[in-house]
Design a protein around this motif. Structure first.
Motif, PDB file in Angstrom:
ATOM      1  N   LEU A 229       0.818  -1.206   0.000  1.00  0.00           N
ATOM      2  CA  LEU A 229       0.000   0.000   0.000  1.00  0.00           C
ATOM      3  C   LEU A 229       0.855   1.260   0.000  1.00  0.00           C
ATOM      4  CD1 LEU A 229      -2.843  -1.067   2.464  1.00  0.00           C
ATOM      5  CD2 LEU A 229      -3.050  -0.666   0.019  1.00  0.00           C
ATOM      6  N   LYS A 230       1.955   1.241   0.745  1.00  0.00           N
ATOM      7  CA  LYS A 230       2.846   2.399   0.736  1.00  0.00           C
ATOM      8  C   LYS A 230       3.465   2.603  -0.650  1.00  0.00           C
ATOM      9  CE  LYS A 230       4.042   2.297   5.664  1.00  0.00           C
ATOM     10  NZ  LYS A 230       5.125   2.080   6.668  1.00  0.00           N
ATOM     11  N   GLY A 231       3.767   1.490  -1.298  1.00  0.00           N
ATOM     12  CA  GLY A 231       4.283   1.599  -2.663  1.00  0.00           C
ATOM     13  C   GLY A 231       3.256   2.172  -3.618  1.00  0.00           C
ATOM     14  N   ILE A 232       1.987   1.759  -3.451  1.00  0.00           N
ATOM     15  CA  ILE A 232       0.919   2.299  -4.297  1.00  0.00           C
ATOM     16  C   ILE A 232       0.782   3.805  -4.072  1.00  0.00           C
ATOM     17  CG2 ILE A 232      -1.567   2.254  -4.725  1.00  0.00           C
ATOM     18  CD1 ILE A 232      -1.525  -0.721  -3.985  1.00  0.00           C
TER      19      ILE A 232
ATOM     20  N   LYS B 187      -3.954   7.945   1.481  1.00  0.00           N
ATOM     21  CA  LYS B 187      -3.002   8.551   2.407  1.00  0.00           C
ATOM     22  C   LYS B 187      -3.592   8.624   3.808  1.00  0.00           C
ATOM     23  CE  LYS B 187       0.036  12.564   2.892  1.00  0.00           C
ATOM     24  NZ  LYS B 187       0.451  13.852   2.291  1.00  0.00           N
ATOM     25  N   THR B 188      -4.885   8.947   3.896  1.00  0.00           N
ATOM     26  CA  THR B 188      -5.552   9.006   5.200  1.00  0.00           C
ATOM     27  C   THR B 188      -5.596   7.633   5.858  1.00  0.00           C
ATOM     28  OG1 THR B 188      -6.922  10.854   4.457  1.00  0.00           O
ATOM     29  CG2 THR B 188      -7.690   9.617   6.371  1.00  0.00           C
ATOM     30  N   LEU B 189      -5.908   6.619   5.040  1.00  0.00           N
ATOM     31  CA  LEU B 189      -5.927   5.257   5.573  1.00  0.00           C
ATOM     32  C   LEU B 189      -4.565   4.834   6.111  1.00  0.00           C
ATOM     33  CD1 LEU B 189      -8.134   3.218   3.075  1.00  0.00           C
ATOM     34  CD2 LEU B 189      -8.554   3.567   5.511  1.00  0.00           C
TER      35      LEU B 189
ATOM     36  N   LYS C 197      -2.125   6.761   7.105  1.00  0.00           N
ATOM     37  CA  LYS C 197      -1.765   7.549   8.282  1.00  0.00           C
ATOM     38  C   LYS C 197      -2.445   6.970   9.520  1.00  0.00           C
ATOM     39  CE  LYS C 197      -1.484  12.275  10.018  1.00  0.00           C
ATOM     40  NZ  LYS C 197      -1.918  11.902  11.372  1.00  0.00           N
ATOM     41  N   THR C 198      -3.706   6.553   9.362  1.00  0.00           N
ATOM     42  CA  THR C 198      -4.412   5.933  10.476  1.00  0.00           C
ATOM     43  C   THR C 198      -3.723   4.639  10.889  1.00  0.00           C
ATOM     44  OG1 THR C 198      -6.488   6.857   9.671  1.00  0.00           O
ATOM     45  CG2 THR C 198      -6.645   5.032  11.241  1.00  0.00           C
ATOM     46  N   GLN C 199      -3.300   3.857   9.895  1.00  0.00           N
ATOM     47  CA  GLN C 199      -2.612   2.610  10.186  1.00  0.00           C
ATOM     48  C   GLN C 199      -1.287   2.868  10.885  1.00  0.00           C
ATOM     49  OE1 GLN C 199      -3.814  -0.481   9.688  1.00  0.00           O
ATOM     50  NE2 GLN C 199      -2.003  -1.269  10.727  1.00  0.00           N
ATOM     51  N   SER C 200      -0.579   3.906  10.453  1.00  0.00           N
ATOM     52  CA  SER C 200       0.693   4.250  11.085  1.00  0.00           C
ATOM     53  C   SER C 200       0.489   4.704  12.524  1.00  0.00           C
ATOM     54  CB  SER C 200       1.391   5.348  10.277  1.00  0.00           C
ATOM     55  OG  SER C 200       2.610   5.725  10.879  1.00  0.00           O
ATOM     56  N   ASP C 201      -0.571   5.455  12.769  1.00  0.00           N
ATOM     57  CA  ASP C 201      -0.867   5.876  14.142  1.00  0.00           C
ATOM     58  C   ASP C 201      -1.167   4.680  15.025  1.00  0.00           C
ATOM     59  OD1 ASP C 201      -0.486   8.457  13.362  1.00  0.00           O
ATOM     60  OD2 ASP C 201      -2.633   8.914  13.088  1.00  0.00           O
ATOM     61  N   LEU C 202      -1.865   3.682  14.469  1.00  0.00           N
ATOM     62  CA  LEU C 202      -2.168   2.481  15.242  1.00  0.00           C
ATOM     63  C   LEU C 202      -0.900   1.765  15.688  1.00  0.00           C
ATOM     64  CD1 LEU C 202      -5.193   0.832  13.390  1.00  0.00           C
ATOM     65  CD2 LEU C 202      -5.126   1.570  15.774  1.00  0.00           C
ATOM     66  N   GLU C 203       0.111   1.742  14.779  1.00  0.00           N
ATOM     67  CA  GLU C 203       1.343   1.039  15.104  1.00  0.00           C
ATOM     68  C   GLU C 203       2.092   1.683  16.257  1.00  0.00           C
ATOM     69  OE1 GLU C 203       3.491   0.959  11.518  1.00  0.00           O
ATOM     70  OE2 GLU C 203       2.248  -0.600  10.576  1.00  0.00           O
ATOM     71  N   HIS C 204       1.888   2.982  16.489  1.00  0.00           N
ATOM     72  CA  HIS C 204       2.609   3.687  17.532  1.00  0.00           C
ATOM     73  C   HIS C 204       1.782   3.855  18.813  1.00  0.00           C
ATOM     74  CE1 HIS C 204       4.790   4.806  13.859  1.00  0.00           C
ATOM     75  NE2 HIS C 204       5.855   4.848  14.665  1.00  0.00           N
TER      76      HIS C 204
ATOM     77  N   ALA D 123      -8.568  -0.189  15.955  1.00  0.00           N
ATOM     78  CA  ALA D 123      -8.627  -1.085  14.801  1.00  0.00           C
ATOM     79  C   ALA D 123     -10.064  -1.315  14.379  1.00  0.00           C
ATOM     80  CB  ALA D 123      -7.954  -2.418  15.119  1.00  0.00           C
ATOM     81  N   ARG D 124     -10.978  -1.415  15.380  1.00  0.00           N
ATOM     82  CA  ARG D 124     -12.394  -1.607  15.050  1.00  0.00           C
ATOM     83  C   ARG D 124     -12.937  -0.402  14.285  1.00  0.00           C
ATOM     84  NH1 ARG D 124     -12.582  -4.342  20.085  1.00  0.00           N
ATOM     85  NH2 ARG D 124     -13.061  -2.398  21.215  1.00  0.00           N
ATOM     86  N   GLU D 125     -12.385   0.779  14.629  1.00  0.00           N
ATOM     87  CA  GLU D 125     -12.828   1.967  13.920  1.00  0.00           C
ATOM     88  C   GLU D 125     -12.417   1.918  12.445  1.00  0.00           C
ATOM     89  OE1 GLU D 125     -11.390   5.354  15.923  1.00  0.00           O
ATOM     90  OE2 GLU D 125     -12.351   4.897  17.839  1.00  0.00           O
ATOM     91  N   THR D 126     -11.230   1.364  12.188  1.00  0.00           N
ATOM     92  CA  THR D 126     -10.737   1.310  10.806  1.00  0.00           C
ATOM     93  C   THR D 126     -11.455   0.264   9.972  1.00  0.00           C
ATOM     94  OG1 THR D 126      -9.018  -0.259  11.366  1.00  0.00           O
ATOM     95  CG2 THR D 126      -8.453   2.086  11.537  1.00  0.00           C
ATOM     96  N   GLN D 127     -12.296  -0.598  10.632  1.00  0.00           N
ATOM     97  CA  GLN D 127     -13.038  -1.589   9.870  1.00  0.00           C
ATOM     98  C   GLN D 127     -14.260  -0.990   9.189  1.00  0.00           C
ATOM     99  OE1 GLN D 127     -11.941  -4.801   9.530  1.00  0.00           O
ATOM    100  NE2 GLN D 127     -10.144  -4.010  10.575  1.00  0.00           N
ATOM    101  N   SER D 128     -14.471   0.304   9.383  1.00  0.00           N
ATOM    102  CA  SER D 128     -15.611   0.964   8.751  1.00  0.00           C
ATOM    103  C   SER D 128     -15.527   0.838   7.244  1.00  0.00           C
ATOM    104  CB  SER D 128     -15.637   2.450   9.151  1.00  0.00           C
ATOM    105  OG  SER D 128     -16.580   3.137   8.361  1.00  0.00           O
ATOM    106  N   PRO D 129     -16.659   0.488   6.561  1.00  0.00           N
ATOM    107  CA  PRO D 129     -16.630   0.332   5.104  1.00  0.00           C
ATOM    108  C   PRO D 129     -16.148   1.561   4.371  1.00  0.00           C
ATOM    109  CG  PRO D 129     -18.664  -0.564   6.026  1.00  0.00           C
ATOM    110  CD  PRO D 129     -17.966   0.145   7.156  1.00  0.00           C
ATOM    111  N   ALA D 130     -16.362   2.740   4.929  1.00  0.00           N
ATOM    112  CA  ALA D 130     -15.955   3.962   4.237  1.00  0.00           C
ATOM    113  C   ALA D 130     -14.448   4.123   4.207  1.00  0.00           C
ATOM    114  CB  ALA D 130     -16.588   5.185   4.919  1.00  0.00           C
TER     115      ALA D 130
END
Length: 834
Positions: free
Chosen positions: A68-71, A130-132, A134-141, A151-158
Motif C-alpha cells: 500500500l505504501k508503494g501504491i 493517504k488518510t488510511l 496515516k491511520t494505520q501508522s498511528d495504530l502502530e505507535h 482497529a475496530r474503527e478502521t473496519q468501517s466500510p468507508a
C-alpha cells in the motif's frame, strides 16, 4: 524483485479464476525501463514465499502495508506527471484568444481532453489512501491496549482500501474517453510541433518534480506525458494482483478488491481489443512502430542461460519467452524485458569454453547421436518419448554451446547479454546499430498489448530445433520414422574439410582470424576458427574439419579482435553447399566479404553419420613431439607455435635489444608452453600480453625440446663436409642440397625461421643481433650431432653447429618455404562474389 505476474496468476488459479488472455504476458520487469523514474509497488523488493498459505496473517498484513505504501508513492508520481501535463493548459488557452495563438481553442481542448478529470479522480484516490495509511501508522505507535479499539474503527466500510479502488474503477469511463481521444491529441501535438517553434520548445521539454525531495527533475516530451494515462490502466491491474496476494481471504477488503480487479481486467481487455492507438504508436520523425526483425537467441542477462524470442521494433527491443500451449491453440508469449533503442551501446565479444563445459557438450552430443541412431533404425523404444528427449537435449545444447555474445547497455546503466552463433549475433548487431543511428525517441510501450501481438507479428515461427520438426514429421507414419536419418536429409552428410589459406584487402595490420560455421543437425560441432594473426595480408593455411549431417550453408566471417576480447566482424558471407559440385578432391574457392577477399579450399567426403568426435580445439601436446607429428595433426607444414611466435616477435620485438639472447621470465615461458599444449586460441591470446622476451623464450624452448632437430642428425656429417668447401657459392649449394634432403616439415619450418632471423639482423643497429649472434644462439638447437659411442669434442661440435646455421643465413639463394600442404584442386578455381 518479486514476480508480480506469476504470483498473481498463482493466486487466481487457487480461486478458480481464468487467466487466459492478455494478462499472461506480464512479468516482473514490465516497468524496469521507464523513460522517467517511477516509484511503484512493482519496484518494491519483497521476497514473498512461494506458498502464501504458509504465512501467518500478521506477516501478510505487514507485507500488505508495504504494498500500500508503494501504491501511494506511485500515485504521487502519477499526480506529479498529470500536474506537469496540465501546467501549460491555462497559458495555451489564454493565448488562443490572441491574434497569434500557439494553439487554437479546439486544439487546446483536444490535447488536454479529460486530463483535469483524471487528475481530480486520482487526487481523491490518493488523499483517501493517504488518510488510511496515516491511520494505520498511528495504530502502530499506539499502546497495545488501545489498538483493538482503534482497529475496530478502521473496519468501517468507508475507510477500506477495496472501496477506494472500486470508487476509482467505477469512474474508469473517464479513461475510456481519454483513450478514444488519444490519437487526435497526439496528431495535434505532432503537427503543431513541426509548425510552431514556440510550441516545439514546450512540447520537447516539460519538467516534472518526480522525487520526494523535490530536488530532482525529470524531462519529458509532451507526447510521452500524454501516454502516461494509457500506461496507468495496466499498472492498476498489476497492483491489484499484488494487493490481493497479500490480503487474507477473510479480510474485509478481499471481496471488494476481487471485484475491482475484475472491473480493471474487463476494461483493459476491451481497450486492448478496440484501441488501435496503442497498437500503432507514432514515434518521432513521423515513423510508426514496426517490427524490424525477430528470432530466437540465448539470454544470459541474469547469469542463467535461457532461450528467448527476441523482437526488434523501430524504437525498442522486446525479449519474450514462448509459453507452451496444447496442440491446436495459439502460441502465447510472456514478457521478459525490454530496452529502448535510443542511446543503446553495443559490445560484441567471444568467450572460450572451459574444459568442463566442453566435456559436458561432448557428452550431450554423444547421447543425442545414440538416440538419433535408435530413431533412424526404428529400434525398440523409439517412441514419441524418445523424440521428446532428443528435443530436450538439443535445446540444452542450443543454450549451452554459444560463445559469441552481444552486450546491450542502456543509458541508465542496465545491460543485457544475448548469445548465438557469430553470424546471427552480427545480424542482430547490424540491425540494432542501424536503428540507434536514427535516434528515434521511445514512446513508453503498452507492454501488455505489445507482447500479446507477438504471436501474430512474428516472422520466425518456431525455435531452431531440428529434432522437433523431425519428430512431428516422423510421427505421421511409422515408415517415415524409420527412414529419417537426420533433421535434414537433403544436405551434406559426412566430413567437410575447409582449408583457410589467406585474406586480402585490409587497410592496416591488425589481429584477425577467420570463423567458419555450418548448419545441419546439432549432434556435431558447427563452428571453428583459425588462430589469430597480426598482419596486413594474413596467411593461415589452417585446416578446419567438420562432421556434418544435413549441412546446406557455410558461413564465413573475418573477425578482428582486441586484446580484451572485443571483436569486430570485418566482413562475412554465406556459401551454399552443393553435394553435386563438392567431392573428395580439394576445390579452391575465392570468397568476397565486402572489401575483403578470403581464399579457401573445400573437400567433402560422403559417409553415414558417425559418432561425434571431440572438436579440433582439444588438441594434442606440441612440445617434445616430433615436428612432423605436430604438423600432421595441425594439417600444416609449419607448426602454429613457430608461426605465432615469429609473427608476434616481428610485430613488436624487432627493435628489442638482445632479442633471442636475453631470456624471459621462466614462469611466463612455462605458462605459454602449457597454453600451446592445450589450446591454440588461449596461447595466441597470451602471446599478445606476454613480455616479448618470454615469446622468444618459448620458441627457443620448442626447438630445444624437439626429439629430432630441424636439421636431422643424419644430415650432420653432410653439413660438416659442406663446410670444408672453400668456394662460398659451391658451399651454399651443398648446404641447400642437404636441406632439400630433409623431411618436408623440417625443411619448410627451418626455411621459415631462417628468413625471420635474416629480418631480425636487418635491425641489428637497434637490436644488436647480427647474423653471427643469432647463429650462436640457435646453432645448438637447430643442428645436433648423432649419438656415437666415442667421446666427442663438444666445443668443436658447437663451432660446427654455429658455422652451419651462419652459412645458411648468409646464403643469398635461400628458397622461400611452402606454407601449406598441397591441395589437388580442380583445374578452374571458382570465385564467388556475394
Amino acid at each position: 524483485m518479486m514476480d508480480v505476474f506469476q504470483e498473481a496468476v498463482d493466486y487466481l488459479h487457487t480461486q478458480h479464476v481464468s487467466t487466459t488472455g492478455e494478462a499472461d504476458v506480464l512479468d516482473e520487469d514490465v516497468f524496469h525501463e521507464e523513460a522517467a523514474p517511477m516509484h511503484s509497488p512493482l519496484h518494491t523488493h519483497m521476497d514473498f514465499p512461494d506458498t502464501p498459505t504458509l504465512c501467518s496473517e500478521k506477516d501478510m498484513l505487514a507485507r500488505r502495508l508495504v504494498v500500500l505504501k508503494g501504491i501511494l508513492e506511485s500515485e504521487e508520481v502519477y499526480l506529479n506527471e498529470l500536474e506537469t501535463l496540465l501546467m501549460p493548459m491555462k497559458a495555451l488557452r489564454a493565448s488562443a484568444g490572441t491574434s497569434q495563438p500557439v494553439l487554437s481553442a479546439p486544439q487546446v481542448l483536444t490535447v488536454f481532453y479529460q486530463v483535469p478529470e483524471l487528475r481530480d479522480l486520482h487526487h481523491s484516490f490518493y488523499c483517501g489512501l493517504k488518510t488510511l495509511l496515516k491511520t494505520q501508522s498511528d495504530l502502530e505507535h499506539e499502546p497495545e491496549e488501545n489498538n483493538c479499539c482503534k482497529a475496530r474503527e478502521t473496519q468501517s466500510p468507508a475507510l477500506t482500501v477495496g472501496d477506494l479502488f472500486l470508487k476509482l474503477l467505477n469512474q474508469v469511463g473517464v479513461y475510456g474517453g481519454y483513450i478514444d481521444n488519444y490519437v487526435d491529441a497526439v496528431n495535434v501535438v505532432r503537427r503543431c510541433t513541426q509548425a510552431d517553434p514556440r510550441f516545439r520548445t514546450l512540447a520537447e521539454s516539460m519538467m516534472s518534480n518526480n522525487s520526494f525531495s523535490q530536488k530532482s527533475r525529470t524531462k519529458y516530451t509532451l507526447e510521452a506525458l500524454l501516454y502516461k494515462p494509457l500506461d496507468r490502466i495496466t499498472k492498476t491491474t498489476l497492483v491489484l494482483h499484488d494487493l490481493l496476494k497479500t490480503t487474507p481471504e477473510e479480510h474485509q477488503d478481499h471481496a471488494s478488491l476481487q471485484e475491482a480487479l475484475r472491473l480493471s481486467r474487463s476494461f483493459l481487455s476491451g481497450v486492448n481489443e478496440s484501441s488501435q492507438s496503442r497498437r500503432g504508436v507514432t514515434l518521432t520523425h513521423e515513423k510508426r512502430r514496426q517490427l524490424i526483425r525477430d528470432g530466437f537467441v540465448v539470454d544470459d542477462s541474469d547469469g542463467e542461460r535461457c532461450m528467448r524470442h527476441l523482437f526488434l521494433y523501430t524504437d525498442l527491443l522486446l525479449c519474450t519467452r514462448l509459453k507452451p500451449t496444447v496442440r491446436g491453440k495459439q502460441d502465447q508469449y510472456r514478457f521478459s524485458w525490454y530496452l529502448p533503442i535510443a542511446g543503446l551501446k553495443l559490445r560484441c565479444f567471444s568467450d572460450q569454453r572451459s574444459p568442463e563445459m566442453q566435456l559436458r557438450l561432448d557428452t550431450i552430443r554423444t547421447k543425442m547421436y545414440q538416440l538419433q541412431k535408435q530413431l533412424r533404425h526404428h529400434m525398440k523404444g523409439s517412441s514419441a518419448r524418445s523424440w521428446k528427449k532428443l528435443e530436450q537435449m538439443e535445446l540444452l545444447l542450443y543454450t549451452l554451446a554459444p560463445v559469441h555474445s552481444l552486450e546491450l547497455r542502456s543509458p541508465n546503466g542496465k545491460s543485457r547479454s544475448l548469445l548465438s552463433s557469430l553470424h546471427e549475433i552480427e545480424e542482430w548487431r547490424e540491425a540494432i546499430f542501424k536503428l540507434t543511428k536514427e535516434n528515434i525517441e521511445t514512446v513508453p510501450p503498452d507492454l501488455l498489448t505489445l507482447t500479446s501481438a507477438c504471436a501474430k507479428l512474428r516472422m520466425t515461427q518456431q525455435p531452431p530445433l531440428s529434432s522437433s520438426s523431425s519428430s512431428s514429421s516422423s510421427s505421421s507414419s511409422s515408415s517415415s520414422s524409420s527412414s529419417s536419418s537426420s533433421a535434414n536429409t537433403d544436405g551434406l552428410c559426412g566430413t567437410l574439410a575447409v582449408v583457410v589459406h589467406s585474406a586480402t584487402g585490409f587497410l592496416k595490420p591488425s589481429w584477425m582470424s577467420v570463423w567458419v560455421e555450418v548448419d545441419g543437425f546439432n549432434v556435431y560441432e558447427r563452428q571453428a576458427q583459425t588462430h589469430s594473426i597480426h598482419a596486413l595480408n594474413p596467411q593461415w593455411e589452417q585446416e578446419l574439419d567438420f562432421q556434418v549431417d544435413g549441412a546446406t550453408l557455410l558461413r564465413v566471417a573475418c573477425v578482428g579482435q582486441t586484446d580484451r576480447g572485443d571483436r569486430t566482424v570485418l566482413g562475412r558471407t554465406i556459401l551454399t553447399l552443393d553435394a553435386e559440385t563438392l567431392s573428395s578432391r580439394w576445390r579452391k574457392q575465392g570468397l568476397n566479404l565486402g572489401q575483403l577477399d578470403v581464399n579457401l579450399s573445400l573437400r567433402y567426403t560422403r559417409h553415414p553419420p558417425e559418432p561425434p568426435r571431440p572438436p579440433y580445439t582439444q588438441q594434442q601436446p606440441v612440445f617434445g613431439v616430433a615436428i612432423e607429428t605436430v604438423a600432421q595433426q595441425e594439417g600444416v607444414l609449419i607448426p602454429h607455435v613457430i608461426r605465432c611466435c615469429i609473427e608476434e616477435i616481428e610485430r613488436r620485438g624487432m627493435d628489442e635489444v638482445g632479442i633471442y639472447r636475453i631470456s624471459g621470465s621462466t614462469s611466463d615461458i612455462s605458462a605459454l608452453k602449457t597454453a600451446f599444449d592445450t589450446s591454440l586460441g588461449e596461447a595466441v591470446t597470451r602471446l599478445r600480453r606476454a613480455e616479448v622476451n618470454a615469446v622468444s623464450g618459448v620458441l627457443k624452448l620448442f626447438f630445444r625440446e624437439l626429439p629430432e632437430p630441424l636439421i636431422p642428425a643424419e644430415c650432420f656429417h653432410s653439413s660438416v663436409q659442406a663446410l670444408d668447401i672453400a668456394d662460398a657459392h659451391t658451399r651454399c649449394c651443398a648446404l641447400l642440397s642437404v636441406l632439400q634432403a630433409c623431411p618436408e616439415a623440417h625443411r619448410n619450418s627451418l626455411l621459415f625461421f631462417l628468413h625471420h632471423l635474416r629480418r631480425v639482423s636487418e635491425r641489428q643497429e637497434t637490436n644488436r643481433m647480427s647474423l653471427l649472434n643469432l647463429a650462436t644462439v640457435f646453432g645448438p638447437s637447430l643442428l645436433r650431432p648423432p649419438v656415437a659411442s666415442t667421446v666427442r669434442d663438444i666445443s668443436q661440435d658447437v663451432i660446427v653447429q654455429v658455422q652451419v646455421v651462419f652459412c645458411y643465413l648468409q646464403c643469398g639463394a635461400l628458397p622461400e618455404p611452402r606454407m601449406s600442404l598441397p591441395h589437388d584442386t580442380d583445374a578452374e578455381d571458382e570465385t564467388t562474389h556475394l
